[in-house]
Design a protein around this motif. Structure first.
Motif, PDB file in Angstrom:
ATOM      1  N   ILE A 259       0.849  -1.183   0.000  1.00  0.00           N
ATOM      2  CA  ILE A 259       0.000   0.000   0.000  1.00  0.00           C
ATOM      3  C   ILE A 259       0.898   1.251   0.000  1.00  0.00           C
ATOM      4  O   ILE A 259       1.847   1.353   0.783  1.00  0.00           O
ATOM      5  N   GLY A 260       0.581   2.184  -0.890  1.00  0.00           N
ATOM      6  CA  GLY A 260       1.370   3.410  -0.995  1.00  0.00           C
ATOM      7  C   GLY A 260       2.408   3.398  -2.100  1.00  0.00           C
ATOM      8  O   GLY A 260       2.993   4.445  -2.410  1.00  0.00           O
ATOM      9  N   ASP A 261       2.666   2.196  -2.675  1.00  0.00           N
ATOM     10  CA  ASP A 261       3.576   2.162  -3.825  1.00  0.00           C
ATOM     11  C   ASP A 261       3.036   3.072  -4.930  1.00  0.00           C
ATOM     12  O   ASP A 261       1.831   3.043  -5.243  1.00  0.00           O
ATOM     13  N   ARG A 262       3.923   3.863  -5.527  1.00  0.00           N
ATOM     14  CA  ARG A 262       3.477   4.851  -6.523  1.00  0.00           C
ATOM     15  C   ARG A 262       4.499   4.968  -7.633  1.00  0.00           C
ATOM     16  O   ARG A 262       5.714   4.928  -7.388  1.00  0.00           O
ATOM     17  N   GLU A 263       4.014   5.120  -8.867  1.00  0.00           N
ATOM     18  CA  GLU A 263       4.877   5.342 -10.022  1.00  0.00           C
ATOM     19  C   GLU A 263       4.189   6.306 -10.977  1.00  0.00           C
ATOM     20  O   GLU A 263       2.949   6.446 -10.965  1.00  0.00           O
TER      21      GLU A 263
ATOM     22  N   LEU B 297      -3.044   6.646 -21.063  1.00  0.00           N
ATOM     23  CA  LEU B 297      -1.741   6.880 -20.458  1.00  0.00           C
ATOM     24  C   LEU B 297      -1.630   6.187 -19.101  1.00  0.00           C
ATOM     25  O   LEU B 297      -0.529   5.823 -18.669  1.00  0.00           O
ATOM     26  N   ILE B 298      -2.771   6.006 -18.441  1.00  0.00           N
ATOM     27  CA  ILE B 298      -2.774   5.242 -17.183  1.00  0.00           C
ATOM     28  C   ILE B 298      -2.385   3.793 -17.452  1.00  0.00           C
ATOM     29  O   ILE B 298      -1.602   3.187 -16.704  1.00  0.00           O
ATOM     30  N   SER B 299      -2.921   3.225 -18.538  1.00  0.00           N
ATOM     31  CA  SER B 299      -2.598   1.824 -18.839  1.00  0.00           C
ATOM     32  C   SER B 299      -1.111   1.653 -19.119  1.00  0.00           C
ATOM     33  O   SER B 299      -0.555   0.580 -18.883  1.00  0.00           O
ATOM     34  N   ALA B 300      -0.453   2.728 -19.615  1.00  0.00           N
ATOM     35  CA  ALA B 300       0.980   2.637 -19.857  1.00  0.00           C
ATOM     36  C   ALA B 300       1.749   2.474 -18.549  1.00  0.00           C
ATOM     37  O   ALA B 300       2.711   1.704 -18.468  1.00  0.00           O
ATOM     38  N   VAL B 301       1.315   3.191 -17.507  1.00  0.00           N
ATOM     39  CA  VAL B 301       1.975   3.042 -16.207  1.00  0.00           C
ATOM     40  C   VAL B 301       1.713   1.654 -15.641  1.00  0.00           C
ATOM     41  O   VAL B 301       2.625   0.976 -15.142  1.00  0.00           O
TER      42      VAL B 301
END
Length: 469
Positions: free
Chosen positions: A13-17, A66-70
């Motif tokens: 939880i909290g992992d972000r990219e 662009l979300i799917s790219a992340v």
């Protein structure tokens, strides 16, 4: 690009990219073709809401993608599969905007192996949020290291350089042009189209009955256009040249007649249009994927030019480059090799042309050669071969060894690389617009635009010189 994913157990939880993406006009064209959504609100050359201004707004689902790219590239990465995605669209993006798409893990479900992530897209310029939502995905089950460097690329067949040429020529006065024998639909239609775009103000010279019959078949209106009735092609070409000498025309344009029939009276020493240099042909080419117009010369007139002729070929091409807005054109003189080989005459000529430019015998551009085709236009190829040159890898003008090579190169670019080609003859006292029967509307318009821009540049210099005296 090397991708490394995170499996369910790796996620916390909290992992972000996040990823950044500059949205371009080409992106919008690709998305329109792939999705089938041709809404003019999202296309740069169209007005989608009737306000007279093209919008070029990024489609909402393009921004969402662009979300799917992340998700697919970074977090969780390779092996991720969507379960659901919810979006709220809070703002708009346009071509030219840099966007930041981000995801953050907010929940995990061990029973299903699914992960819930907060999703967001922001404008890089002011950090404003234009999209917010939530995604549920199946996390990867196996750790994967993936290299997608070999993913096929895309080139959009959009001719932005010719669009820019037409925009540049649009404010200029229409170029008074003697059109020899516009007696078929292609040549007549091209001349009328250029007139409608106010690029030329034509005078038609040829078989008046055929010209009017062709216009009638096309449903075209010849009102206001002078038609000089001379059915014989050779005599019509001679009369078209005479119109220039009489001061009634500032350019010559080929219609439905052979090129040599048009050029023969133009090169006549007594009554022609000689201007002090050899007549040479210049293709101005709009090659999809290339960041600048590409000039190819000579591909239509001089069969096996000697060094003296090549000097004129280079100088004429530099003059055209200046006219279309290339301030310091880079000229690559082509050969089969990039080193001087006494057994390859074109490599010797290329080296001499380079030295002549250094000594001021050719002016207005940077000339280098010999260069092979690859290291003339591709920076990586030039670096691989250790070529240090301000021209290598970035040539604006390609000077070919002879007509065979030039003609093949121009047609390969046209029919294999889907380039558009505008053609003009230089060296005469006025530009000669040389269209092919196979040319489409854009090629014909661009040829007229190049001629108009060159005439405007030359006449501006002459008038400026006169006012200074």
């Amino acid at each position: 690009m090397l991708l490394e994913n995170k499996v369910f157990e790796d996620l916390a939880i909290g992992d972000r990219e996040e990823l950044r993406r500059l949205c371009t006009l080409d992106d919008l064209i690709v998305f329109a073709n792939v999705s089938g959504n041709h809404n003019p609100m999202h296309l740069a050359d169209h007005d989608g809401d009737g306000d007279g201004i093209p919008e070029a707004l990024c489609p909402g689902m393009f921004v969402g993608s662009l979300i799917s790219a992340v998700l697919g590239n970074v977090l969780p990465g390779a092996g991720t599969l969507y379960r659901s995605q919810q979006f709220d669209f809070l703002g708009r993006a346009s071509a030219g905007d840099e966007l930041i798409s981000s995801v953050e893990v907010i929940a995990k479900d061990a029973a299903t192996g699914c992960v819930t992530l907060k999703t967001e897209v922001r404008q890089a310029r002011d950090d404003s949020v234009i999209l917010r939502g939530e995604a549920v995905v199946e996390a990867p089950k196996v750790r994967i290291h993936s290299d997608v460097a070999d993913l096929p690329g895309l080139i959009v067949q959009r001719h932005r350089h010719f669009d820019a040429l037409l925009d540049r020529a649009a404010p200029l006065p229409a170029l008074r042009t003697a059109v020899a024998c516009p007696e078929d639909a292609n040549s007549l239609g091209g001349a009328l189209l250029a007139r409608d775009h106010t690029l030329i103000d034509p005078i038609f010279v040829g078989d008046a009955a055929r010209i009017r019959a062709t216009a009638q078949d096309m449903g075209a209106d010849l009102t206001g256009i002078e038609v000089i009735d001379i059915p014989d092609h050779a005599r019509a070409a001679t009369r078209a040249v005479a119109l220039v000498n009489e001061g009634r025309a500032d350019a010559l344009m080929k219609g439905h007649l052979h090129t040599d029939q048009l050029l023969r009276p133009a090169i006549d020493r007594a009554t022609g249009l000689r201007g002090g240099r050899r007549f040479t042909h210049v293709f101005v080419m709009d090659v999809p994927g290339l960041a600048h117009p590409l000039l190819v010369t000579d591909a239509a007139i001089n069969i096996a030019p000697d060094l003296k002729t090549k000097v004129d070929i280079v100088q004429n091409a530099i003059d055209v480059a200046h006219a279309i807005g290339i301030e310091v054109p880079k000229v690559g003189v082509l050969s089969a090799v990039e080193t001087v080989n006494p057994d390859i005459p074109s490599s010797i000529d290329a080296a001499l042309l380079s030295k002549m430019a250094e000594r001021g015998q050719i002016t207005g551009g940077i000339v280098d050669g010999p260069l092979a085709m690859d290291n003339a236009v591709d920076m990586a190829a030039a670096r691989t071969k250790g070529i240090v040159s301000p021209v290598a890898g970035q040539a604006d003008i390609l000077v070919v060894p002879g007509l065979d090579a030039g003609n093949m190169l121009a047609k390969q670019l046209t029919y294999i690389s889907h380039a558009e080609a505008a053609g003009v003859v230089m060296g005469a006292r006025v530009p000669i617009i040389l269209n092919s029967r196979a040319d489409d509307d854009m090629s014909r318009l661009a040829s007229c635009a190049v001629a108009a821009l060159h005439h405007h540049r030359v006449s501006g210099k002459v008038s400026g010189q006169g006012s200074a005296k």
